[in-house]
Design an enzyme around this catalytic site. Sequence first.
Site, mmCIF file in Angstrom:
data_model
loop_
_atom_site.group_PDB
_atom_site.id
_atom_site.type_symbol
_atom_site.label_atom_id
_atom_site.label_comp_id
_atom_site.label_asym_id
_atom_site.label_seq_id
_atom_site.Cartn_x
_atom_site.Cartn_y
_atom_site.Cartn_z
ATOM 1 N N ILE A 14 0.991 -0.782 -0.029
ATOM 2 C CA ILE A 14 0.075 -0.147 0.217
ATOM 3 C C ILE A 14 0.793 0.952 -0.055
ATOM 4 C CG2 ILE A 14 -1.733 0.996 1.067
ATOM 5 C CD1 ILE A 14 -3.114 -1.177 2.176
ATOM 6 N N ASP A 88 1.147 -11.805 15.144
ATOM 7 C CA ASP A 88 -0.152 -12.162 15.658
ATOM 8 C C ASP A 88 -0.094 -13.093 16.213
ATOM 9 O OD1 ASP A 88 -1.175 -10.178 13.578
ATOM 10 O OD2 ASP A 88 -2.088 -12.060 12.092
ATOM 11 N N GLN A 141 -10.344 -8.415 16.010
ATOM 12 C CA GLN A 141 -9.645 -9.586 15.217
ATOM 13 C C GLN A 141 -9.205 -10.348 15.856
ATOM 14 O OE1 GLN A 141 -10.675 -9.649 11.933
ATOM 15 N NE2 GLN A 141 -9.606 -11.765 11.792
ATOM 16 N N GLY A 143 -6.852 -13.127 17.255
ATOM 17 C CA GLY A 143 -5.491 -13.367 17.704
ATOM 18 C C GLY A 143 -4.356 -12.576 16.752
ATOM 19 N N TYR A 147 -1.920 -5.993 17.282
ATOM 20 C CA TYR A 147 -2.925 -4.905 16.155
ATOM 21 C C TYR A 147 -3.921 -4.052 16.444
ATOM 22 C CZ TYR A 147 -2.977 -4.423 11.450
ATOM 23 O OH TYR A 147 -2.828 -3.695 9.544
ATOM 24 N N PRO A 177 -8.612 0.620 5.723
ATOM 25 C CA PRO A 177 -8.499 -0.105 5.024
ATOM 26 C C PRO A 177 -9.011 -1.550 5.355
ATOM 27 C CG PRO A 177 -5.890 0.511 4.139
ATOM 28 C CD PRO A 177 -6.282 0.625 5.912
#
Length: 241
Positions: A14, A88, A141, A143, A147, A177
Amino acid sequence: MARVALVTGGTRGIGGAISRCLKDKGLSVAATYAGNDEAAAAFRHETGIPVFKWDVTDFEACERGVRQVESEIGPIDVLVNNAGITRDGFFHKMTKDQWSLVLDTNLHSLFNMTRPLIEGMRARAWGRVIVISSINGQKGQLGQVNYSSAKAGDIGFVKSLALESASKNITVNAICPGYIATEMVQAIDPEVLKKRVLPQIPMGRLGLPDEVAKAVAYLASEDASFVTGSTLTINGGQHMV
């Protein structure tokens, strides 16, 4: 004279798409990277965009890097905080290193990169700070407690700095995103993508790096002068806020 943009993590994925798009829009672009010298050299050769190597988790390195960019290219008008990593793992098994490295890279780097620039932007009464957050900072999210925490913090950073900076004609915005067709995502097993990822996305496909880059270009432009403190979701309808 063209405005100067600095894109962290700006040579691949990105970030690479953002750097190219901003250059195409007429900005003078500099891109940072952390460790892949070969990829950075290839990017510089392909695009003509100058690249600079430093660790965004190191405040002193960021200060030195910013001064180098400004001495070689000019005062930085647009900062795209894009650099990020994942480490993760389920929280009950997560190590302190997994936690700290992700928070340092994805959240603390916003201070490290923006602090050396913000006084100059305020003095010139113009600036754009754009942060690449994530859908997982909005919805969480499995796991990714580390993050998701960092990316949620990014959004809080944007809203607060936007309030402080608005009177100086500096806008501060976030982009979140979803699943974008980068090397990392495309490395996922095709069956996993087909059966578990794509069914979550109403549009039925991955996003493109260029789609994120074009949104960054808009937020960096004069056309977005009344847009600040906003969070733009680019996720194909996967998560609506």
